[in-house]
Structure formats: structure tokens, C-alpha cells
Design a protein around this motif. Structure first.
Motif, PDB file in Angstrom:
ATOM      1  N   GLN A 184      49.451  10.996   9.457  1.00  0.00           N
ATOM      2  CA  GLN A 184      48.951  11.566  10.713  1.00  0.00           C
ATOM      3  C   GLN A 184      48.894  13.088  10.614  1.00  0.00           C
ATOM      4  OE1 GLN A 184      51.782   9.294  13.353  1.00  0.00           O
ATOM      5  NE2 GLN A 184      50.670  10.433  14.895  1.00  0.00           N
ATOM      6  N   ILE A 185      49.992  13.675  10.150  1.00  0.00           N
ATOM      7  CA  ILE A 185      50.075  15.135  10.047  1.00  0.00           C
ATOM      8  C   ILE A 185      49.112  15.638   8.984  1.00  0.00           C
ATOM      9  CG2 ILE A 185      51.573  17.107   9.554  1.00  0.00           C
ATOM     10  CD1 ILE A 185      53.923  15.417  10.601  1.00  0.00           C
ATOM     11  N   ALA A 186      49.013  14.912   7.872  1.00  0.00           N
ATOM     12  CA  ALA A 186      48.112  15.324   6.793  1.00  0.00           C
ATOM     13  C   ALA A 186      46.662  15.367   7.285  1.00  0.00           C
ATOM     14  CB  ALA A 186      48.247  14.385   5.599  1.00  0.00           C
ATOM     15  N   VAL A 187      46.259  14.372   8.047  1.00  0.00           N
ATOM     16  CA  VAL A 187      44.884  14.342   8.571  1.00  0.00           C
ATOM     17  C   VAL A 187      44.667  15.492   9.554  1.00  0.00           C
ATOM     18  CG1 VAL A 187      43.261  13.000   9.984  1.00  0.00           C
ATOM     19  CG2 VAL A 187      44.561  11.873   8.164  1.00  0.00           C
ATOM     20  N   ALA A 188      45.630  15.707  10.452  1.00  0.00           N
ATOM     21  CA  ALA A 188      45.517  16.794  11.428  1.00  0.00           C
ATOM     22  C   ALA A 188      45.505  18.154  10.725  1.00  0.00           C
ATOM     23  CB  ALA A 188      46.662  16.722  12.431  1.00  0.00           C
ATOM     24  N   ALA A 189      46.331  18.315   9.699  1.00  0.00           N
ATOM     25  CA  ALA A 189      46.380  19.584   8.956  1.00  0.00           C
ATOM     26  C   ALA A 189      45.089  19.811   8.185  1.00  0.00           C
ATOM     27  CB  ALA A 189      47.582  19.582   8.012  1.00  0.00           C
ATOM     28  N   ASN A 190      44.546  18.745   7.609  1.00  0.00           N
ATOM     29  CA  ASN A 190      43.292  18.879   6.867  1.00  0.00           C
ATOM     30  C   ASN A 190      42.163  19.321   7.799  1.00  0.00           C
ATOM     31  OD1 ASN A 190      42.197  18.519   4.131  1.00  0.00           O
ATOM     32  ND2 ASN A 190      40.822  17.074   5.151  1.00  0.00           N
ATOM     33  N   LYS A 191      42.102  18.703   8.982  1.00  0.00           N
ATOM     34  CA  LYS A 191      41.101  19.127   9.967  1.00  0.00           C
ATOM     35  C   LYS A 191      41.297  20.599  10.334  1.00  0.00           C
ATOM     36  CE  LYS A 191      39.607  16.898  13.529  1.00  0.00           C
ATOM     37  NZ  LYS A 191      39.461  16.163  14.789  1.00  0.00           N
ATOM     38  N   ALA A 192      42.556  21.005  10.463  1.00  0.00           N
ATOM     39  CA  ALA A 192      42.870  22.380  10.861  1.00  0.00           C
ATOM     40  C   ALA A 192      42.439  23.392   9.803  1.00  0.00           C
ATOM     41  CB  ALA A 192      44.367  22.520  11.143  1.00  0.00           C
ATOM     42  N   VAL A 193      42.743  23.126   8.533  1.00  0.00           N
ATOM     43  CA  VAL A 193      42.376  24.095   7.496  1.00  0.00           C
ATOM     44  C   VAL A 193      40.858  24.134   7.284  1.00  0.00           C
ATOM     45  CG1 VAL A 193      44.616  24.091   6.318  1.00  0.00           C
ATOM     46  CG2 VAL A 193      42.832  22.535   5.539  1.00  0.00           C
ATOM     47  N   LEU A 194      40.202  23.003   7.453  1.00  0.00           N
ATOM     48  CA  LEU A 194      38.741  22.992   7.358  1.00  0.00           C
ATOM     49  C   LEU A 194      38.106  23.757   8.521  1.00  0.00           C
ATOM     50  CD1 LEU A 194      38.106  19.362   6.090  1.00  0.00           C
ATOM     51  CD2 LEU A 194      37.658  21.498   4.835  1.00  0.00           C
ATOM     52  N   ALA A 195      38.676  23.603   9.718  1.00  0.00           N
ATOM     53  CA  ALA A 195      38.182  24.353  10.882  1.00  0.00           C
ATOM     54  C   ALA A 195      38.413  25.853  10.687  1.00  0.00           C
ATOM     55  CB  ALA A 195      38.872  23.870  12.153  1.00  0.00           C
ATOM     56  N   GLU A 196      39.565  26.201  10.122  1.00  0.00           N
ATOM     57  CA  GLU A 196      39.848  27.612   9.856  1.00  0.00           C
ATOM     58  C   GLU A 196      38.854  28.171   8.834  1.00  0.00           C
ATOM     59  OE1 GLU A 196      43.768  30.244   8.877  1.00  0.00           O
ATOM     60  OE2 GLU A 196      43.374  28.560   7.514  1.00  0.00           O
ATOM     61  N   LYS A 197      38.602  27.420   7.777  1.00  0.00           N
ATOM     62  CA  LYS A 197      37.682  27.857   6.715  1.00  0.00           C
ATOM     63  C   LYS A 197      36.267  28.057   7.261  1.00  0.00           C
ATOM     64  CE  LYS A 197      36.271  26.459   1.986  1.00  0.00           C
ATOM     65  NZ  LYS A 197      35.391  27.535   1.836  1.00  0.00           N
ATOM     66  N   SER A 198      35.851  27.187   8.161  1.00  0.00           N
ATOM     67  CA  SER A 198      34.496  27.295   8.709  1.00  0.00           C
ATOM     68  C   SER A 198      34.449  28.115  10.010  1.00  0.00           C
ATOM     69  CB  SER A 198      33.912  25.906   8.952  1.00  0.00           C
ATOM     70  OG  SER A 198      34.656  25.229   9.935  1.00  0.00           O
ATOM     71  N   GLN A 199      35.569  28.748  10.332  1.00  0.00           N
ATOM     72  CA  GLN A 199      35.690  29.574  11.543  1.00  0.00           C
ATOM     73  C   GLN A 199      35.311  28.805  12.799  1.00  0.00           C
ATOM     74  OE1 GLN A 199      33.394  33.074  10.600  1.00  0.00           O
ATOM     75  NE2 GLN A 199      34.946  33.830   9.186  1.00  0.00           N
ATOM     76  N   ALA A 200      35.806  27.562  12.874  1.00  0.00           N
ATOM     77  CA  ALA A 200      35.479  26.708  14.022  1.00  0.00           C
ATOM     78  C   ALA A 200      36.748  26.204  14.725  1.00  0.00           C
ATOM     79  CB  ALA A 200      34.649  25.518  13.540  1.00  0.00           C
ATOM     80  N   MET A 201      37.822  26.977  14.632  1.00  0.00           N
ATOM     81  CA  MET A 201      39.067  26.538  15.273  1.00  0.00           C
ATOM     82  C   MET A 201      38.952  26.615  16.792  1.00  0.00           C
ATOM     83  SD  MET A 201      42.295  27.782  12.932  1.00  0.00           S
ATOM     84  CE  MET A 201      42.366  29.373  13.674  1.00  0.00           C
ATOM     85  N   ILE A 202      39.611  25.692  17.449  1.00  0.00           N
ATOM     86  CA  ILE A 202      39.669  25.665  18.908  1.00  0.00           C
ATOM     87  C   ILE A 202      40.828  26.544  19.396  1.00  0.00           C
ATOM     88  CG2 ILE A 202      39.946  24.144  20.924  1.00  0.00           C
ATOM     89  CD1 ILE A 202      37.441  23.476  19.288  1.00  0.00           C
ATOM     90  N   THR A 203      41.916  26.567  18.632  1.00  0.00           N
ATOM     91  CA  THR A 203      43.118  27.319  18.998  1.00  0.00           C
ATOM     92  C   THR A 203      43.141  28.657  18.254  1.00  0.00           C
ATOM     93  OG1 THR A 203      44.431  26.340  17.223  1.00  0.00           O
ATOM     94  CG2 THR A 203      44.384  25.158  19.332  1.00  0.00           C
ATOM     95  N   ARG A 204      44.189  29.445  18.503  1.00  0.00           N
ATOM     96  CA  ARG A 204      44.272  30.771  17.892  1.00  0.00           C
ATOM     97  C   ARG A 204      44.839  30.768  16.473  1.00  0.00           C
ATOM     98  NH1 ARG A 204      47.287  33.883  22.417  1.00  0.00           N
ATOM     99  NH2 ARG A 204      46.585  32.394  23.932  1.00  0.00           N
ATOM    100  N   THR A 205      45.673  29.769  16.146  1.00  0.00           N
ATOM    101  CA  THR A 205      46.259  29.738  14.806  1.00  0.00           C
ATOM    102  C   THR A 205      46.027  28.372  14.162  1.00  0.00           C
ATOM    103  OG1 THR A 205      48.448  28.874  15.392  1.00  0.00           O
ATOM    104  CG2 THR A 205      48.123  31.274  15.590  1.00  0.00           C
ATOM    105  N   VAL A 206      46.052  28.337  12.862  1.00  0.00           N
ATOM    106  CA  VAL A 206      45.856  27.082  12.145  1.00  0.00           C
ATOM    107  C   VAL A 206      47.007  26.112  12.434  1.00  0.00           C
ATOM    108  CG1 VAL A 206      46.933  27.831   9.969  1.00  0.00           C
ATOM    109  CG2 VAL A 206      45.101  26.115   9.930  1.00  0.00           C
ATOM    110  N   TYR A 207      48.200  26.646  12.721  1.00  0.00           N
ATOM    111  CA  TYR A 207      49.346  25.781  13.022  1.00  0.00           C
ATOM    112  C   TYR A 207      49.231  25.160  14.414  1.00  0.00           C
ATOM    113  CZ  TYR A 207      51.227  27.444   8.681  1.00  0.00           C
ATOM    114  OH  TYR A 207      51.394  27.713   7.348  1.00  0.00           O
ATOM    115  N   ALA A 208      48.725  25.922  15.367  1.00  0.00           N
ATOM    116  CA  ALA A 208      48.455  25.359  16.696  1.00  0.00           C
ATOM    117  C   ALA A 208      47.338  24.327  16.595  1.00  0.00           C
ATOM    118  CB  ALA A 208      48.080  26.465  17.682  1.00  0.00           C
TER     119      ALA A 208
END
Length: 177
Positions: free
Chosen positions: A56-80
Motif C-alpha cells: 500500500q505504502i509502496a504504491v502511494a509513494a510511487n505515485k508521489a515521486v512520479l507526481a513530484e517528477k512531473s510537477q503534478a503534486m496536489i500537496t506541498r511535499t512529496v511526503y504529504a
């Protein structure tokens, strides 16, 4: 005593790995929460009671780092973003309060590791709690609460439960669960 963390390589394009540790009887939860919220610590603290499987965490983290890489994050930090991705809610505050540690004395601490950055050892030294084997996670998982949060109260099998949770995490942006 030292225990090996759960380590998982994320999308190869990100050159990032996920590293997760399990703690119990943590005495400085308020300090941990404060250090994460003000950006002093680069990690996420997750309630283990809501995690059926580390995938579960691995999938959520993978989505987060991909969103960060593509500058498409919803939150302010990759950890959030990891906490946000774990939740079905599209409300950031609800997601962070639901999955983030508030007063819980047990927690999963997640780090994103790259060739240039691994702050895990420095942070781990400051956590005043009992480091456990990551395989002990099952003892902390509250199946009823997990089913309730993911709206899966009728599911009987834990295997299909994990598959459904992962599907909901992955499709969150496309479907209103």
C-alpha cells in the motif's frame, strides 16, 4: 537493537527507493509530528493500524515521486503526497489527519532515498521508541478500520482486500469511490 527496514525500489525514472521502519511505544510523537510538519525532517509518519500491507505504502509513494517528477503534486511535499495517496479522500487535510500520526504511540516512518539523499539514520536516532521488525506490522493492523476507510466492509478475503485497496489508491484521481 537494529532491524532491517522494508526497502522497495520505486519507478526507475525517479531513481528513488522507499525505506520503511516500524516503531512502537514512541515517547516523542509530538516532536516527530512537528519536525515533519515544519519540514525539518524529510519523512512521513503513518498510522500502522491503517496499513494492511507495505505494498500500500509502496504504491502511494510511487505515485508521489512520479507526481513530484512531473510537477503534478496536489500537496506541498512529496511526503504529504504519500499520505494523500493512501487516502480515498480528495481533501488534503482529511487525508493527512487520517493517515498521519497525531497521538499514536506506534508508527511507520517512511523515507524516500536517492543516491544523493538518505537522511534516515539521522532521523531514526532521534525517535524515542522501540524499533520493531517490519514483519510485526500485522499485529498493528486494524482490519475493520482498514475496511471502513476504504469502504470495503463486505470483503472477506485479505488477499482480495489488498487488491481492492491498491486499485482504489491507483484509481483515486479517476474515480470518486
Amino acid at each position: 537493537m537494529s532491524y532491517d527496514p522494508y526497502i522497495c525500489n520505486l519507478d526507475p525514472e525517479t531513481k528513488t527507493s522507499l525505506k520503511v521502519y516500524l516503531f512502537n511505544n514512541v515517547e516523542n510523537v509530538d516532536q516527530i509530528r512537528s519536525n515533519i510538519m515544519n519540514g525539518t525532517w524529510k519523512c512521513a509518519a503513518i498510522k500502522p493500524s491503517l496499513i494492511l500491507d507495505l505494498f500500500q505504502i509502496a504504491v502511494a509513494a510511487n505515485k508521489a515521486v512520479l507526481a513530484e517528477k512531473s510537477q503534478a503534486m496536489i500537496t506541498r511535499t512529496v511526503y504529504a503526497e504519500i499520505l494523500f495517496n493512501l487516502s480515498l479522500s480528495k481533501n488534503i487535510s482529511q487525508s493527512l489527519s487520517k493517515f498521519g500520526v497525531e497521538t499514536d504511540r506506534s508508527l511507520l516512518v517512511c523515507f524516500l532515498i536517492t543516491a544523493d539523499s538518505d537522511e534516515s539514520e539521522t532521523i531514526l536516532e532521534q525517535i524515542k521508541g522501540e524499533l520493531l521488525q517490519i514483519s510485526d506490522l500485522k499485529q498493528f493492523t486494524n482490519i475493520q478500520e482498514v475496511k471502513s476507510i476504504y469502504k470495503l466492509t463486505n470483503v472477506k478475503s485479505d488477499v482480495s482486500l489488498l487488491n481492492l485497496i491498491i486499485t482504489k489508491i491507483v484509481t483515486k484521481s479517476f474515480i470518486a469511490h
